[in-house]
Motif scaffolding. Structure first.
Motif, PDB file in Angstrom:
ATOM      1  N   GLN A 214       0.832  -1.200   0.056  1.00 30.80           N
ATOM      2  CA  GLN A 214      -0.120  -0.026   0.223  1.00 30.80           C
ATOM      3  C   GLN A 214       0.951   1.296  -0.086  1.00 30.80           C
TER       4      GLN A 214
ATOM      5  N   GLU B 262       2.170   1.787  -3.451  1.00 28.37           N
ATOM      6  CA  GLU B 262       0.716   2.427  -4.081  1.00 28.37           C
ATOM      7  C   GLU B 262       0.676   3.779  -3.957  1.00 28.37           C
ATOM      8  N   ILE B 263       0.570   4.251  -2.711  1.00 32.06           N
ATOM      9  CA  ILE B 263       0.578   5.595  -2.382  1.00 32.06           C
ATOM     10  C   ILE B 263       1.630   6.508  -3.111  1.00 32.06           C
TER      11      ILE B 263
ATOM     12  N   GLY C 213       1.385   6.685  -6.886  1.00 30.69           N
ATOM     13  CA  GLY C 213       0.185   7.701  -7.053  1.00 30.69           C
ATOM     14  C   GLY C 213       0.513   8.971  -7.448  1.00 30.69           C
TER      15      GLY C 213
ATOM     16  N   ARG D 185      -6.309  -0.284   6.091  1.00 27.82           N
ATOM     17  CA  ARG D 185      -6.062   0.492   5.152  1.00 27.82           C
ATOM     18  C   ARG D 185      -5.038   1.350   5.391  1.00 27.82           C
TER      19      ARG D 185
ATOM     20  N   GLU E 164      -3.524   4.849   4.828  1.00 30.43           N
ATOM     21  CA  GLU E 164      -3.867   6.278   4.420  1.00 30.43           C
ATOM     22  C   GLU E 164      -2.604   7.140   3.961  1.00 30.43           C
ATOM     23  N   GLY E 165      -1.893   6.710   4.694  1.00 29.77           N
ATOM     24  CA  GLY E 165      -0.420   7.727   4.603  1.00 29.77           C
ATOM     25  C   GLY E 165       0.706   7.277   5.226  1.00 29.77           C
TER      26      GLY E 165
ATOM     27  N   ARG F 297      -2.846   9.418   0.968  1.00 33.65           N
ATOM     28  CA  ARG F 297      -3.825   9.113  -0.322  1.00 33.65           C
ATOM     29  C   ARG F 297      -4.648  10.394  -0.634  1.00 33.65           C
TER      30      ARG F 297
ATOM     31  N   GLU G 252      -7.527  10.503  -1.610  1.00 31.84           N
ATOM     32  CA  GLU G 252      -9.000  10.502  -1.385  1.00 31.84           C
ATOM     33  C   GLU G 252      -8.978  10.852  -0.094  1.00 31.84           C
TER      34      GLU G 252
ATOM     35  N   ARG H  46      -7.194  13.055   1.520  1.00 32.61           N
ATOM     36  CA  ARG H  46      -6.384  14.291   2.054  1.00 32.61           C
ATOM     37  C   ARG H  46      -7.206  15.252   2.878  1.00 32.61           C
TER      38      ARG H  46
END
Ligand SMILES: CC(C)(COP(=O)(O)OP(=O)(O)OC[C@H]1O[C@@H](n2cnc3c(N)ncnc32)[C@H](O)[C@@H]1OP(=O)(O)O)[C@@H](O)C(=O)NCCC(=O)NCCS
Lengths: 159, 146
Positions: A29, A32-33, A36, A70, A72-73, A98, A100, A102
């Motif tokens: 993850q 992936e972040i 992105g 999940r 998120e950051g 991420r 979404e 922020r």
């Protein structure tokens, strides 16, 4: 003017956000972040970061914001001793959330957590270095009260 | 770097508005608080109005209200209205003070090199203005007060 819309509030009950040390299972993850944002999938690099900064290593931090599994950051940093003659201080050299997720205070929590780690190690200063045109991240750090450090980054082409 | 008087007036007033969102403030009030000339301030407020940062309030008393988003409007958005800081990179700067051709190639070379250094400074200044929002500025003022 800086423009970025606040993401719509998620529906239903949202698991609480927990900032904790990164683990191997988080790496996909994190990659992936980062991909992105930078457009590059750097699995090996992040494996190396985990090896060097994960696992609560002395003076080193690799933290993630976990919401029910999940990620998120994340934030990465360390305490550096007497670099260029300056007393030990905390360095943050990577932070991301991420898209979404922020504008919900996640980066603020990540930074606070790493700063708490720095404080525990007895340092009283945190620094970071950013591209001049990275307005988004600069605005974030500025909003956290960070000001220009008494350093000037220099470079030259090696020909 | 030095900011012009109008830029200072604009920053003081925009921060005053941003600190009191939703409140209607008269030009006279702001002028008195910051000891500014009401005449100059009126011009500055009109410019801020044209930029959409404040809105003239209707009805008795007149005055203005903040119309921006303090967490998104940057110092650059305000300063850029009053200062010419948009000179493209590498463009000849301070044309008035450039060495004239008759001054010779040597002077021109020095002027060019000085220009490179000055534009380094400008780029840093611009990046700084772009990264500081009004909200961050209000927090900075508050911290310095303590
Ligand atoms: C910068 C970043 C980490 C901020 O994460 P975030 O979780 O959205 O940040 P927060 O919600 O904690 O924001 C805190 C403050 O930062 C500032 N900020 C954050 N996003 C901003 C934006 N788009 N515009 C202006 N200010 C912003 C605000 O002052 C905000 O406070 P507010 O919500 O009260 O206005 C995130 O936008 C990100 O990951 N960006 C890309 C990261 C990147 O490029 N990393 C590579 C280099 S390290």
């Amino acid at each position: 003017m800086i423009s970025l819309k606040k993401p719509a509030a998620p529906r239903g009950s949202v698991p609480a956000l927990r900032v904790r040390g990164a683990q191997t299972a988080d790496l996909d993850q994190v990659v992936e972040i980062d991909a992105g944002i930078t457009g590059l999938r750097k699995a090996e690099y992040w494996g190396e970061i985990l090896r060097r900064y994960g696992g609560g290593r002395q003076q080193r931090f690799f933290l993630v914001a976990d919401r029910g599994g999940r990620i998120e950051g994340y934030v990465v940093g360390d305490v550096r001793d007497w670099e260029f003659g300056s007393p030990p201080c905390g360095w943050v050299f990577g932070i991301a959330v991420r898209p979404e997720a922020r504008l919900g205070g996640i980066a603020t929590q990540l930074l606070e957590a790493i700063c708490e780690g720095f404080r525990r190690l007895g340092v009283d200063k945190v620094r970071t270095l950013l591209a001049r045109d990275n307005q988004l991240v600069l605005s974030f750090f500025r909003s956290q009260g960070m000001m220009a450090a008494p350093f000037i980054p220099l470079e030259k082409d090696l020909d | 770097m030095k900011l012009q008087k109008n830029t200072h007036l604009a920053l003081c007033s925009v921060l005053e508005f941003a600190a009191h969102p939703g409140e209607q403030l008269s030009a006279a009030e702001i002028a008195a608080k910051y000891r500014m000339s009401p005449h100059h301030l009126a011009k500055v407020l009109r410019a801020l109005g044209r930029a959409g940062l404040v809105r003239a309030a209707r009805g008795a008393g007149g005055g203005y209200r903040f119309a921006g988003n303090a967490r998104r409007v940057t110092l650059m958005d305000v300063i850029g209205l009053f200062e010419d800081i948009s000179a493209p990179k590498g463009a000849p700067r301070r044309a008035g003070r450039r060495a004239r051709p008759e001054a010779g190639a040597a002077a021109y070379e020095v002027e060019e090199a000085v220009g490179v250094v000055l534009s380094e400074i400008d780029e840093i200044a611009k990046a700084t203005f772009r990264s500081i929002t009004l909200d961050t500025m209000l927090k900075l003022i508050e911290r310095r007060r303590r």
